[in-house]
Design a protein around this motif. Structure first.
Motif, PDB file in Angstrom:
ATOM      1  N   HIS A 206       0.840  -1.203   0.000  1.00  0.00           N
ATOM      2  CA  HIS A 206       0.000   0.000   0.000  1.00  0.00           C
ATOM      3  C   HIS A 206       0.878   1.258   0.000  1.00  0.00           C
ATOM      4  O   HIS A 206       0.629   2.216  -0.740  1.00  0.00           O
ATOM      5  N   PHE A 207       1.953   1.258   0.789  1.00  0.00           N
ATOM      6  CA  PHE A 207       2.869   2.395   0.802  1.00  0.00           C
ATOM      7  C   PHE A 207       3.528   2.583  -0.563  1.00  0.00           C
ATOM      8  O   PHE A 207       3.672   3.702  -1.056  1.00  0.00           O
ATOM      9  N   ARG A 208       3.928   1.495  -1.180  1.00  0.00           N
ATOM     10  CA  ARG A 208       4.602   1.557  -2.473  1.00  0.00           C
ATOM     11  C   ARG A 208       3.680   2.184  -3.523  1.00  0.00           C
ATOM     12  O   ARG A 208       4.109   3.030  -4.308  1.00  0.00           O
ATOM     13  N   VAL A 209       2.416   1.787  -3.527  1.00  0.00           N
ATOM     14  CA  VAL A 209       1.450   2.336  -4.480  1.00  0.00           C
ATOM     15  C   VAL A 209       1.236   3.828  -4.226  1.00  0.00           C
ATOM     16  O   VAL A 209       1.222   4.646  -5.157  1.00  0.00           O
ATOM     17  N   LEU A 210       1.078   4.214  -2.954  1.00  0.00           N
ATOM     18  CA  LEU A 210       0.835   5.622  -2.629  1.00  0.00           C
ATOM     19  C   LEU A 210       2.035   6.485  -3.009  1.00  0.00           C
ATOM     20  O   LEU A 210       1.872   7.579  -3.559  1.00  0.00           O
ATOM     21  N   HIS A 211       3.233   6.015  -2.722  1.00  0.00           N
ATOM     22  CA  HIS A 211       4.432   6.767  -3.087  1.00  0.00           C
ATOM     23  C   HIS A 211       4.500   6.989  -4.599  1.00  0.00           C
ATOM     24  O   HIS A 211       4.829   8.089  -5.062  1.00  0.00           O
ATOM     25  N   GLU A 212       4.203   5.954  -5.356  1.00  0.00           N
ATOM     26  CA  GLU A 212       4.255   6.066  -6.823  1.00  0.00           C
ATOM     27  C   GLU A 212       3.237   7.070  -7.329  1.00  0.00           C
ATOM     28  O   GLU A 212       3.533   7.895  -8.201  1.00  0.00           O
ATOM     29  N   ILE A 213       2.033   7.030  -6.794  1.00  0.00           N
ATOM     30  CA  ILE A 213       0.987   7.959  -7.232  1.00  0.00           C
ATOM     31  C   ILE A 213       1.359   9.396  -6.873  1.00  0.00           C
ATOM     32  O   ILE A 213       1.216  10.317  -7.692  1.00  0.00           O
TER      33      ILE A 213
END
Length: 468
Positions: A327-334
């Protein structure tokens, strides 16, 4: 392979082929002027590059030593560079005075501090590496004026129409200049020391010789405007500094305002601080502990996972940790792709900043869709994301060895997120009132629902808008 070849091979690995190739081509084939105080946004436009990738490219180029990054404090009136330093730590005064505009300003990171990039002498020597040897007008163009001033290519010709005199004075030198004063407002200005003298020329022409003296020094204080008559002026100029100075006498009329009035976008300190590449590369070297720099408008987005404690209990520590990390990885990318930056994570929560409300709302909508998609793939409702957004003024500060933000805007954004239900984005009026946000919501078929709420620590009720 030469040292320069190695540097650009490294840059291609860090910044990508297209961006690195354009930067390398500019270094090898561009003019000296093109490589001094590069405006990253103008460079991206000229080479048809993505702005964020271009900014990241120059940041990586500065990190490996191919370019030097400078932070320039600007006058919002004339666009002149009032001060310059190699880090944001150099912006250490409560106010800056522009002698040319006869005005003082409190520095803000929105439009008063630009970030530029100059090729390193180890890669290629250019004339601006020795600014005191630049021709006078090139000094004005390349050193005094910011990259946000879109100076015309025919600056010499156009400036010549309003220029009565321009001379170079070596350290300690004195000069006597005769100038025929027209019945207009006249400015004597030196771009090296920012010394200025104003002359209001009015009344009947005189045949008598008029006299005026001006001492150019580092500690120059603004002079009162002199009133003279049209006619001959004998001007005495003295250089009391240890550098060459470049005083000019010009007519401050419509022609001058037209030359300086054309503006173009430039890389502001605010935008760079909200850039993920910058935060990743310079995370520990941005602000001094005691610095407090004002930003007039910044958008904050907070997220948190509801029921994360129960998630760890339900699926076990290892599975929950992997899921939260995904979830953190997705948020950082966005956040990064929407020109924002993650300021910090606190437990399962994220604090991010964006240069404008529309970017934050777009990121929030993408985050919600991404979490719903992850839940669908897992066949469960494990990731219950709460999102809150607010925009307003704040202070850029250094907290716990990290560049952070402080102020009521940050507090409100955090409190708004606390009120959010899973998969519902909560914003304030400052967000939904933004014109671009209105377009995004309309195009997405989203109708906001408002209510008044009391927020902890906020003395007034705040109007909250839910984006279901």
């Amino acid at each position: 392979m030469s040292e320069v070849d190695v540097l650009f091979a490294t840059l291609r690995h860090a910044a990508g082929q297209q961006t690195a190739d354009c930067i390398e081509n500019a270094v090898r084939n561009g003019s000296d002027r093109d490589l001094n105080r590069i405006n990253a946004l103008a460079f991206a436009k000229a080479h048809d590059l993505d702005e964020e990738k271009t900014i990241a490219g120059f940041l990586h180029a500065a990190r490996i030593g191919a370019f030097e990054m400078t932070w320039n404090v600007l006058c919002p009136g004339c666009g002149g560079v009032l001060d310059s330093g190699t880090t944001l730590k150099a912006v250490d005064r409560e106010s800056y005075h522009c002698a040319l505009c006869a005005a003082g300003y409190e520095p803000t990171l929105d439009e008063m501090v630009e970030v530029t990039f100059t090729v390193s002498p180890r890669v290629r020597r250019i004339a601006a590496h020795e600014p005191d040897r630049l021709p006078a007008l090139e000094y004005y163009r390349q050193v005094f004026f910011s990259t946000g001033v879109d100076l015309p290519d025919d600056l010499e010709e156009r400036f010549g129409r309003i220029l009565l005199e321009m001379i170079e004075l070596d350290p300690g030198e004195k000069a006597f200049v005769s100038v025929q004063l027209p019945p207009q407002f006249i400015i004597i200005f030196d771009a090296v020391t920012h010394s200025a003298q104003f002359i209001d020329v009015q009344g009947e022409p005189t045949g008598e010789r008029q006299n005026l003296s001006m001492v150019i020094s580092r500690g120059h204080t603004p002079n009162e405007t002199e009133t003279l008559r049209p006619g001959l002026l004998r001007l005495t100029l003295e250089n009391h500094t240890d550098r060459r100075v470049l005083p000019n006498v010009c007519i401050a009329g419509d022609d001058l305002h037209e030359i300086l009035g054309r503006r173009r976008p430039f890389l502001t300190a605010k935008r760079l601080l909200t850039n993920q590449s910058f935060r990743d590369i310079y995370r520990t070297d941005t602000l001094d502990v005691d610095q407090r720099l004002r930003i007039t408008s910044l958008t904050f987005l907070f997220t948190d996972l509801r029921g994360s404690t129960a998630l760890y209990e339900r699926v076990g520590d290892l599975a929950a940790f992997d899921l939260v990390r995904a979830h953190f990885r997705v948020l950082h990318e966005i956040v990064a792709t929407e020109t924002g930056a993650v300021v910090k994570t606190i437990g399962d929560a994220v604090m991010a900043t964006f240069p404008s409300p529309d970017r934050a709302v777009t990121a929030a909508l993408r985050m919600r869709e991404a979490m719903l998609r992850l839940n669908t793939e897992r066949g469960s409702e494990d990731l219950l994301l709460k999102i809150g957004i607010h925009e307003g003024p704040c202070l850029a500060v250094n907290l716990n060895d990290r560049q952070d933000y402080f102020g009521q805007t940050v507090n409100i954004a955090s409190r708004v997120q606390n009120l959010a239900d899973p998969h519902v984005i909560l914003t304030t009026e400052a967000i939904v009132g933004n014109e671009r946000v209105c377009e995004i919501l309309r195009d997405s078929g989203i109708t906001s629902v408002s209510r008044m709420e009391e927020l902890h620590g906020i003395s007034r009720e705040v109007k909250i808008f839910a984006l279901p």
